[in-house]
Design an enzyme around this catalytic site. Structure first.
Site, PDB file in Angstrom:
ATOM      1  N   HIS A  39      69.846 -33.246 -29.668  1.00  0.00           N
ATOM      2  CA  HIS A  39      68.773 -32.715 -30.530  1.00  0.00           C
ATOM      3  C   HIS A  39      69.346 -32.079 -31.793  1.00  0.00           C
ATOM      4  O   HIS A  39      68.798 -32.252 -32.888  1.00  0.00           O
ATOM      5  CB  HIS A  39      67.921 -31.706 -29.761  1.00  0.00           C
ATOM      6  CG  HIS A  39      67.305 -32.264 -28.520  1.00  0.00           C
ATOM      7  ND1 HIS A  39      66.790 -31.471 -27.512  1.00  0.00           N
ATOM      8  CD2 HIS A  39      67.127 -33.556 -28.105  1.00  0.00           C
ATOM      9  CE1 HIS A  39      66.323 -32.242 -26.546  1.00  0.00           C
ATOM     10  NE2 HIS A  39      66.530 -33.503 -26.872  1.00  0.00           N
ATOM     11  N   HIS A  85      59.982 -38.648 -28.926  1.00  0.00           N
ATOM     12  CA  HIS A  85      61.172 -37.915 -28.484  1.00  0.00           C
ATOM     13  C   HIS A  85      62.317 -38.867 -28.166  1.00  0.00           C
ATOM     14  O   HIS A  85      63.485 -38.537 -28.418  1.00  0.00           O
ATOM     15  CB  HIS A  85      60.895 -37.023 -27.271  1.00  0.00           C
ATOM     16  CG  HIS A  85      62.105 -36.218 -26.923  1.00  0.00           C
ATOM     17  ND1 HIS A  85      62.499 -35.109 -27.650  1.00  0.00           N
ATOM     18  CD2 HIS A  85      63.082 -36.410 -26.007  1.00  0.00           C
ATOM     19  CE1 HIS A  85      63.639 -34.650 -27.174  1.00  0.00           C
ATOM     20  NE2 HIS A  85      64.016 -35.422 -26.175  1.00  0.00           N
ATOM     21  N   ASP A 115      66.029 -38.658 -29.690  1.00  0.00           N
ATOM     22  CA  ASP A 115      67.281 -38.755 -28.932  1.00  0.00           C
ATOM     23  C   ASP A 115      68.201 -39.822 -29.518  1.00  0.00           C
ATOM     24  O   ASP A 115      69.416 -39.614 -29.654  1.00  0.00           O
ATOM     25  CB  ASP A 115      66.990 -39.104 -27.466  1.00  0.00           C
ATOM     26  CG  ASP A 115      66.633 -37.895 -26.620  1.00  0.00           C
ATOM     27  OD1 ASP A 115      66.858 -36.747 -27.059  1.00  0.00           O
ATOM     28  OD2 ASP A 115      66.127 -38.097 -25.499  1.00  0.00           O
ATOM     29  N   HIS A 128      70.403 -42.325 -23.251  1.00  0.00           N
ATOM     30  CA  HIS A 128      71.671 -41.861 -23.816  1.00  0.00           C
ATOM     31  C   HIS A 128      72.825 -42.824 -23.526  1.00  0.00           C
ATOM     32  O   HIS A 128      73.651 -43.089 -24.402  1.00  0.00           O
ATOM     33  CB  HIS A 128      72.019 -40.473 -23.268  1.00  0.00           C
ATOM     34  CG  HIS A 128      70.987 -39.438 -23.577  1.00  0.00           C
ATOM     35  ND1 HIS A 128      70.614 -39.131 -24.869  1.00  0.00           N
ATOM     36  CD2 HIS A 128      70.249 -38.626 -22.777  1.00  0.00           C
ATOM     37  CE1 HIS A 128      69.692 -38.178 -24.834  1.00  0.00           C
ATOM     38  NE2 HIS A 128      69.451 -37.862 -23.585  1.00  0.00           N
TER      39      HIS A 128
END
Length: 306
Positions: free
Chosen positions: A79, A238, A242, A265
């Site tokens: 973030h 969101h 990321d 991720h």
């Protein structure tokens, strides 16, 4: 010329670590040209520096974590890195007195506010970009992520959650990032999680700092946060946030299109590593004339110059 950027002066904040639940102090300092983003664990003696580069990302479960060869780690960088990328900050020293960046409100917005509050300073060196010249793609089952040539930076992102609240929202989004799109449309999107997972994580001493103050929490049917969502499509936004942060460990902003389906991720980092390894698929570029630069990069998104 489009110049490199750093913060004008030091700025400091405190927050809570998502997994430890402990207080964390974060300090962001200016850095010279061509430094990149350097993270420092100041709670260790001597302090340990970890450069924010793709090969230092060695943990991608629940977050993106930098880990050095001695096992020293700094978790939950994504973030903060999304804020740095979105504001066009090339060089900074990030000091933290814990193994994780504070979660703040679960979005990039507090970091954007922090960086804007001290101002962004242009430096006497050309800003460097990674320009994608050939497609690069990684896959994991039905999940995939790809970088393709594009003049500017565009994201084409889809998620697929079998949950009634998320299914009601937009799960596919295409965004061509203009000068203000990141701050206005993406930076406030919070991380989200399911109550069933949070209970399991806490039983394993994880997510001890997680709460409705820093995440969108869902049960089997609905959002539990009393104030609801910040955007109707906060979930997919969101995931884009990321990805913004995860891609920034490439070392420079990307000129290209990022397309992804159900990525996270781990796959984001695999894509960055695959790109860096495929050296004929990209080139380092700078823009001598502002008029030649993609519009997304002529002014940092929402930046306040001191």
């Amino acid at each position: 010329m489009i110049f490199q950027r750093t913060v004008k002066e030091m700025v400091k904040t405190t927050g809570v670590g998502l997994h430890s639940g402990n207080k964390v102090t974060l300090i962001i300092k200016p850095a010279p040209v061509n430094t990149g983003i350097m993270l420092v664990r100041t709670d260790l003696s001597p302090a340990v520096e970890i450069p924010a580069v793709a090969e230092q990302v060695r943990e991608t479960t629940m977050c993106t974590a930098l880990v050095n060869d001695d096992g020293v780690r700094i978790s939950t960088i994504e973030h903060l890195f999304a804020a740095l990328a979105g504001l066009g900050i090339d060089n900074a020293i990030i000091e933290v007195d814990a193994p994780e960046i504070p979660i703040m409100d679960g979005s990039a917005s507090p970091f954007v506010f922090l960086l804007q509050s001290v101002g962004i300073e242009e430096q006497a060196a050309a800003k460097k970009y990674i320009k994608i010249t050939k497609p690069i793609r990684v896959e994991d089952g039905d999940k995939w992520a790809e970088l393709k040539p594009f003049k500017g930076f565009r994201v084409d992102f889809a998620i697929d959650f079998n949950h009634p609240e998320i299914a009601r929202s937009q799960q596919h989004m295409v965004m061509d990032f203009s000068s203000s799109a990141f701050v206005k449309d993406i930076s406030r999107a919070r991380t989200f999680g399911f109550m069933r997972d949070i209970e399991y994580l806490r039983a394993n001493n994880l997510a001890l700092g997680g709460s409705m103050e820093n995440a969108v929490v869902l049960d089997e049917y609905r959002v539990l946060n009393p104030d609801g969502l910040r955007y109707e499509d906060e979930f997919v936004k969101h995931k884009i946030l990321d990805a913004f942060g995860d891609l920034y460990v490439a070392g420079h902003a990307i000129v290209g299109e990022f397309c992804a389906y159900k990525t996270g991720h781990a796959l984001n980092n695999q894509l960055v590593r695959a790109m860096l390894a495929q050296q004929d698929a990209w080139e380092i570029v700078s823009f001598e004339k502002e008029a030649d630069a993609p519009v997304s990069f002529s002014v940092p998104s929402g930046a306040v110059f001191a």
